[in-house]
Scaffold this motif. Structure first.
Motif, PDB file in Angstrom:
ATOM      1  N   ASP A 183      10.241  13.084  -0.523  1.00  0.00           N
ATOM      2  CA  ASP A 183       9.417  13.234   0.202  1.00  0.00           C
ATOM      3  C   ASP A 183       8.020  13.727  -0.569  1.00  0.00           C
ATOM      4  O   ASP A 183       7.412  14.750  -0.080  1.00  0.00           O
ATOM      5  CB  ASP A 183       9.818  15.120   0.507  1.00  0.00           C
ATOM      6  CG  ASP A 183       9.809  15.659  -0.914  1.00  0.00           C
ATOM      7  OD1 ASP A 183       9.814  14.780  -1.695  1.00  0.00           O
ATOM      8  OD2 ASP A 183      10.239  17.467  -0.920  1.00  0.00           O
ATOM      9  N   GLU A 184       8.039  12.448  -1.253  1.00  0.00           N
ATOM     10  CA  GLU A 184       6.738  11.949  -1.691  1.00  0.00           C
ATOM     11  C   GLU A 184       5.665  10.813  -0.536  1.00  0.00           C
ATOM     12  O   GLU A 184       4.705  11.496  -0.733  1.00  0.00           O
ATOM     13  CB  GLU A 184       6.977  11.288  -2.585  1.00  0.00           C
ATOM     14  CG  GLU A 184       7.454  12.457  -3.540  1.00  0.00           C
ATOM     15  CD  GLU A 184       8.230  11.575  -5.373  1.00  0.00           C
ATOM     16  OE1 GLU A 184       7.148  10.809  -5.792  1.00  0.00           O
ATOM     17  OE2 GLU A 184       8.840  11.440  -5.710  1.00  0.00           O
ATOM     18  N   GLY A 185       6.565  10.062  -0.172  1.00  0.00           N
ATOM     19  CA  GLY A 185       5.317   8.971   0.616  1.00  0.00           C
ATOM     20  C   GLY A 185       6.311   7.622   0.646  1.00  0.00           C
ATOM     21  O   GLY A 185       7.444   7.507   0.365  1.00  0.00           O
TER      22      GLY A 185
ATOM     23  N   VAL B 220       0.996  -1.115   0.005  1.00  0.00           N
ATOM     24  CA  VAL B 220       0.337   0.042   0.060  1.00  0.00           C
ATOM     25  C   VAL B 220       1.036   0.927  -0.088  1.00  0.00           C
ATOM     26  O   VAL B 220       1.923   0.919   0.788  1.00  0.00           O
ATOM     27  CB  VAL B 220      -0.644  -0.248   1.382  1.00  0.00           C
ATOM     28  CG1 VAL B 220      -1.930  -1.662   1.239  1.00  0.00           C
ATOM     29  CG2 VAL B 220      -0.009  -0.243   2.528  1.00  0.00           C
ATOM     30  N   TRP B 221       0.627   2.367  -0.684  1.00  0.00           N
ATOM     31  CA  TRP B 221       1.509   3.425  -0.265  1.00  0.00           C
ATOM     32  C   TRP B 221       0.443   4.763   0.618  1.00  0.00           C
ATOM     33  O   TRP B 221      -0.850   5.342   0.422  1.00  0.00           O
ATOM     34  CB  TRP B 221       0.710   3.814  -2.114  1.00  0.00           C
ATOM     35  CG  TRP B 221       2.269   5.583  -2.005  1.00  0.00           C
ATOM     36  CD1 TRP B 221       0.318   6.079  -2.717  1.00  0.00           C
ATOM     37  CD2 TRP B 221       2.783   5.755  -2.505  1.00  0.00           C
ATOM     38  NE1 TRP B 221       1.642   7.370  -3.361  1.00  0.00           N
ATOM     39  CE2 TRP B 221       2.821   7.176  -2.897  1.00  0.00           C
ATOM     40  CE3 TRP B 221       4.503   5.092  -2.478  1.00  0.00           C
ATOM     41  CZ2 TRP B 221       4.288   8.317  -3.039  1.00  0.00           C
ATOM     42  CZ3 TRP B 221       5.666   5.573  -2.153  1.00  0.00           C
ATOM     43  CH2 TRP B 221       4.909   7.107  -2.731  1.00  0.00           C
ATOM     44  N   LEU B 222       1.423   5.873   0.669  1.00  0.00           N
ATOM     45  CA  LEU B 222       0.666   6.741   1.373  1.00  0.00           C
ATOM     46  C   LEU B 222       1.487   7.970   1.422  1.00  0.00           C
ATOM     47  O   LEU B 222       3.361   8.401   1.199  1.00  0.00           O
ATOM     48  CB  LEU B 222       1.229   6.556   3.376  1.00  0.00           C
ATOM     49  CG  LEU B 222       0.745   5.188   3.641  1.00  0.00           C
ATOM     50  CD1 LEU B 222       1.118   5.560   4.986  1.00  0.00           C
ATOM     51  CD2 LEU B 222      -0.755   5.107   3.781  1.00  0.00           C
ATOM     52  N   ARG B 223       1.200   9.040   0.890  1.00  0.00           N
ATOM     53  CA  ARG B 223       1.580  10.008   0.118  1.00  0.00           C
ATOM     54  C   ARG B 223       1.614  10.951   1.941  1.00  0.00           C
ATOM     55  O   ARG B 223       0.654  11.560   1.966  1.00  0.00           O
ATOM     56  CB  ARG B 223       0.868  10.116  -1.217  1.00  0.00           C
ATOM     57  CG  ARG B 223       1.234  11.630  -1.584  1.00  0.00           C
ATOM     58  CD  ARG B 223       1.116  12.204  -2.818  1.00  0.00           C
ATOM     59  NE  ARG B 223       0.754  11.487  -4.011  1.00  0.00           N
ATOM     60  CZ  ARG B 223       2.600  11.286  -4.145  1.00  0.00           C
ATOM     61  NH1 ARG B 223       3.075  12.201  -4.098  1.00  0.00           N
ATOM     62  NH2 ARG B 223       2.982  10.985  -5.287  1.00  0.00           N
ATOM     63  N   LEU B 224       2.959  11.298   2.021  1.00  0.00           N
ATOM     64  CA  LEU B 224       3.435  11.642   3.146  1.00  0.00           C
ATOM     65  C   LEU B 224       3.391  13.053   2.980  1.00  0.00           C
ATOM     66  O   LEU B 224       3.890  14.301   3.622  1.00  0.00           O
ATOM     67  CB  LEU B 224       3.298  11.113   4.773  1.00  0.00           C
ATOM     68  CG  LEU B 224       3.141   9.673   4.601  1.00  0.00           C
ATOM     69  CD1 LEU B 224       4.368   9.244   5.316  1.00  0.00           C
ATOM     70  CD2 LEU B 224       1.704  10.026   5.554  1.00  0.00           C
ATOM     71  N   GLY B 225       4.146  13.745   1.939  1.00  0.00           N
ATOM     72  CA  GLY B 225       4.718  13.986   1.388  1.00  0.00           C
ATOM     73  C   GLY B 225       5.909  15.036   2.490  1.00  0.00           C
ATOM     74  O   GLY B 225       7.027  13.877   2.655  1.00  0.00           O
ATOM     75  N   SER B 226       6.358  16.166   3.210  1.00  0.00           N
ATOM     76  CA  SER B 226       7.009  16.474   4.192  1.00  0.00           C
ATOM     77  C   SER B 226       7.015  15.492   5.330  1.00  0.00           C
ATOM     78  O   SER B 226       8.687  15.714   5.911  1.00  0.00           O
ATOM     79  CB  SER B 226       6.904  17.686   4.511  1.00  0.00           C
ATOM     80  OG  SER B 226       5.693  17.900   5.164  1.00  0.00           O
TER      81      SER B 226
ATOM     82  N   PHE C  92       8.012   9.403   9.476  1.00  0.00           N
ATOM     83  CA  PHE C  92       7.065   8.235   9.901  1.00  0.00           C
ATOM     84  C   PHE C  92       7.795   6.930   9.928  1.00  0.00           C
ATOM     85  O   PHE C  92       7.940   6.069  10.290  1.00  0.00           O
ATOM     86  CB  PHE C  92       6.241   8.587   8.397  1.00  0.00           C
ATOM     87  CG  PHE C  92       4.961   7.091   8.673  1.00  0.00           C
ATOM     88  CD1 PHE C  92       3.748   7.000   9.121  1.00  0.00           C
ATOM     89  CD2 PHE C  92       5.245   6.162   7.431  1.00  0.00           C
ATOM     90  CE1 PHE C  92       2.850   6.168   9.400  1.00  0.00           C
ATOM     91  CE2 PHE C  92       4.523   4.991   7.185  1.00  0.00           C
ATOM     92  CZ  PHE C  92       3.187   4.774   8.369  1.00  0.00           C
ATOM     93  N   THR C  93       9.237   7.130   8.434  1.00  0.00           N
ATOM     94  CA  THR C  93       9.826   5.980   8.228  1.00  0.00           C
ATOM     95  C   THR C  93      10.042   5.768   9.386  1.00  0.00           C
ATOM     96  O   THR C  93      10.937   4.949  10.252  1.00  0.00           O
ATOM     97  CB  THR C  93      10.518   6.160   7.153  1.00  0.00           C
ATOM     98  OG1 THR C  93       9.915   6.397   6.069  1.00  0.00           O
ATOM     99  CG2 THR C  93      11.574   5.162   7.036  1.00  0.00           C
TER     100      THR C  93
END
Length: 355
Positions: free
Chosen positions: A330-332, A303-309, A314-315
């Motif tokens: 810085d995308e996700g 699954v993909w989470l677009r998190l930006g900054s 999160f990582t």
């Protein structure tokens, strides 16, 4: 004494985009959900076949991949001359580019998509053309409009890596109708076995009456043979012949051929595992959404989470909790579906950091 001159290499190597593989897990206590690997080992029957093949490693493998091709032809209902095995779908993509594109040519693909595409296109001497995703999905209208007389290949990753989103039948058929017949369209279906949406087309069926369509598949994901590097292309004879001419002789090892054939024989058992993973994918998606995260519908094993900054934070939070996910700048982040226990730890971490 003056130093010896260094070998002359391509001047543009220093600017080459690097493929960044998922980091190795430091120990067994870390859940590696960063590399789209199958969390389950090969079935016992596959391991037994590989063990027997080990006794023949002093001999070269079958350079024609004849038995594997025969088994694939029967399983997929395609003529043997349409099949070309290679070192994973990645290796087959490289060989296809070598056969189809060179200096002055363009290769189109969505972006973001599989991060090795720009590297492989560059290595072929061609120019990569990135077409931005729209709502995390391929923008096939924009891709069709971007085709020029310099375009030699278009790659459609379906389902797409890293977003997991998939192109539906009507939009893909409409796109294929617009692409000129002398442009090769490669449908990269590395995650095909995880598709449970009946409106996502089977590329092999689409290829049958379209001479400019080639399909890539792999044993790395659903079949759990990532370390053996074995995949294949399905293409019409002129494309398949050119692909064979560009392939590395003896590229697919004897153990890889044997394991792939044994996996095909055990397909019903393997697909039970796939259904377990797709059920977990649905659970992970529901739980993340309930916690406030925006998760696109995925047809892959991630699954993909677009998190930006927020990507780095999160990582790092996941790493602190013993879970490795795959950040993309810085995308996700992309999160591979693991065992239920691994997924539970990921979901707890995500729940503690509600969106």
């Amino acid at each position: 004494m003056s130093p010896a001159p260094a070998p002359r290499l391509r001047a543009d190597v220093s600017g080459l985009p690097r493929y960044v593989p998922g980091r190795a897990a430091p120990d067994d206590q870390v859940d590696k959900l960063s590399s789209n690997e199958n969390p389950y080992p090969p079935l016992p029957s596959v391991v037994a076949a590989m063990r027997e093949e080990l006794e023949r490693v002093n001999r070269y493998p079958d350079a024609t991949n004849g038995d594997l091709i025969a088994d694939l032809a029967a399983a997929l209902a395609v003529p043997p001359e349409h099949l070309v095995p290679g070192t994973g779908s990645l290796g087959v993509t490289r060989d296809l580019l070598g056969a189809a594109a060179g200096p002055g040519d363009e290769v189109l693909f969505a972006w973001r998509s599989f991060e090795a595409y720009p590297l492989l296109v560059w290595a072929a001497g061609a120019t990569p053309v990135r077409i931005p995703l729209r709502d995390e999905r391929h923008d096939l209208e924009a891709m069709a409009a971007a085709v020029t007389d310099r375009t030699r290949m278009v790659i459609v990753c379906n389902p797409n890596n890293p977003t997991g989103t998939a192109v539906r039948r009507r939009e893909l058929e409409r796109f294929l109708d617009r692409v000129p017949g002398d442009v090769l369209v490669v449908l990269d279906e590395a995650y095909r076995e995880f598709v449970d949406d009946t409106d996502v087309p089977d590329g092999i069926e689409l290829h049958r009456d379209r001479p400019n369509v080639a399909v890539l598949r792999t044993f790395s994901k659903a079949y759990g043979l990532a370390r053996l590097r074995v995949g294949y292309a399905v293409a019409h004879p002129p494309v398949a012949a050119a692909l064979r001419a560009c392939s590395v002789p003896f590229g697919v090892s004897g153990i890889a051929q044997t394991a792939a054939r044994a996996s095909l024989r055990a397909e019903s058992e393997l697909l039970d595992r796939v259904r377990t993973l797709t059920a977990e994918r649905a659970r992970v998606t529901r739980t993340l959404r309930a916690a406030g995260w925006s998760v696109p519908d995925s047809q892959a094993n991630f699954v993909w989470l677009r998190l930006g900054s927020r990507t780095t934070a999160f990582t790092e939070a996941c790493a602190t909790a013993g879970v490795m996910v795959r950040p993309f700048g810085d995308e996700g982040v992309r999160i591979t579906i693991g065992t239920p226990e691994q997924n539970d730890r990921l979901l707890k971490t995500a729940g503690d950091r509600r969106a």
